[in-house]
Structure formats: C-alpha cells, structure tokens
Design an enzyme around this catalytic site. Structure first.
Site, mmCIF file in Angstrom:
data_model
loop_
_atom_site.group_PDB
_atom_site.id
_atom_site.type_symbol
_atom_site.label_atom_id
_atom_site.label_comp_id
_atom_site.label_asym_id
_atom_site.label_seq_id
_atom_site.Cartn_x
_atom_site.Cartn_y
_atom_site.Cartn_z
ATOM 1 N N ARG A 94 -34.469 16.960 29.709
ATOM 2 C CA ARG A 94 -35.656 17.798 29.872
ATOM 3 C C ARG A 94 -35.338 19.014 30.733
ATOM 4 N NH1 ARG A 94 -38.780 12.589 31.577
ATOM 5 N NH2 ARG A 94 -36.928 12.750 32.840
ATOM 6 N N SER A 144 -42.451 9.632 32.014
ATOM 7 C CA SER A 144 -43.275 8.430 32.150
ATOM 8 C C SER A 144 -43.781 8.271 33.586
ATOM 9 C CB SER A 144 -42.462 7.198 31.761
ATOM 10 O OG SER A 144 -42.027 7.303 30.433
#
Ligand code: PNS
Length: 167
Positions: free
Chosen positions: A98, A136
């Site tokens: 990411r 998450s």
C-alpha cells in the site's frame, strides 16, 4: 507452465483492498489460493473459521457475478506459510503493497520466505489508488469507536463489526 499462486494474509477482517488484490491476482496464474493464516500472535478479532467464512462468502459472490473465475479457492492454514505453500504446490506468493511503510516488513518476510522455500517467488502488487490506505487494523479501530466502515469492508463484515462493538 501451470502456476499456482498463493495470496496469504490474516484477513482480520477482509477489506475491499483485499478483494481488489484477489481480482487482480487471479489473472496472473492458472489457480489462485487465498490462504487465511491462523496468526495467533496477532490476536485476531475474528476466529479463523469466521475469517474463512467471510472470505468464502465474498469470493463466491464474485464468482457468481463473473468477476473472478472458478479457479480461485480459499483455504485456512496454521503454521508456517512456506510449509503451506509446499503442501499446495504454490510457486508464487502474492502480497499487496500500500505505502512505503509496508515495504520493510514485506521485504523481511519475502527474504525469510525465500530462505525457507527457495522456489517460492514473492510478487508484489501495488494497491489500487482507491484502496491504498485501507488496512484491517484501521477498520477495526474505526468500528470500535462507532465510525462508518461501509466504504472499507463488505456489508456482512460491517454487520459483524457492529454486533461485536454494540453499535
Ligand atoms: O495480512 P497480514 O497479517 O499482513 O499477513 C501476514 C502473514 C499471514 C502473511 C504472515 O503473518 C505469515 O506468513 N504467517 C504465517 C506464519 C509464518 O510463516 N511466519 C513467518 C513469515 S516470514
């Protein structure tokens, strides 16, 4: 050459970022296995069975919609990732990157996994622009404080998070 790719993770919980990776990774090999790690060290919020059920549900939905092919499967595993990769004959590990902050951890893991299993190559896919910050860990924190996580996770997971945190 028929290649089996393995996309491993804790998936605690599954996010739209993970699903984006599954769609893109599914085109790179003849079979893609989404491997859900028990990962007790990370003290997951959801049990291995729950995490597997969520991933299976969303993968089946994507199959029904024709977004991914039938060759994507879901398996849970315990123990070392490289042992699991050997058991399922995977030759490619897929991981998502990411941000730069992911790199050090991912580089360490890829190097250790290579030492443990010489014929396993780690392939990194960059997260899509829309999903690049979805993690998450953040999702759980937002849900814990009653924030709206509907743009980060599928609705079944949003509902479970709301139940869990009584929101
Ligand atoms: O989604 P995550 O939490 O970043 O995934 C991490 C995962 C599951 C890939 C990693 O923790 C893992 O491989 N766990 C299995 C145990 C193992 O093999 N650990 C050594 C990794 S070098």
């Amino acid at each position: 050459m028929a290649q089996i790719a393995l996309y491993p993770g804790t998936f605690d919980p599954l996010t739209f970022g993970h699903l984006d990776m599954v769609v893109r990774a599914s085109t790179l090999s003849s079979k893609l296995i989404v491997g859900i790690a028990e990962n007790p060290g990370k003290n997951p919020l959801f049990s291995l069975e729950q995490r597997k059920r969520f991933v299976e549900f969303e993968i089946n939905t994507m199959k029904d919609k024709g977004v991914i092919s039938e060759s994507v499967e879901v398996q849970a595993f315990t123990g070392l990732l490289t042992d699991f990769a050997k058991r399922v004959n995977a030759s490619m590990l897929i991981r998502g990157l990411r941000a730069v902050s992911d790199f050090e951890y991912e580089f360490q893991m890829a190097s250790a996994n290579k030492r443990l299993h010489e014929n396993l190559e780690t392939v990194f896919l960059t997260a899509s622009e829309k999903q690049h910050f979805v993690a998450s860990k953040l999702v759980k924190e937002i849900a814990r404080y009653g924030g709206d996580v509907s743009s980060f996770v599928p609705s079944i997971i949003e509902k479970e998070l709301m139940l869990l945190f009584n929101k």
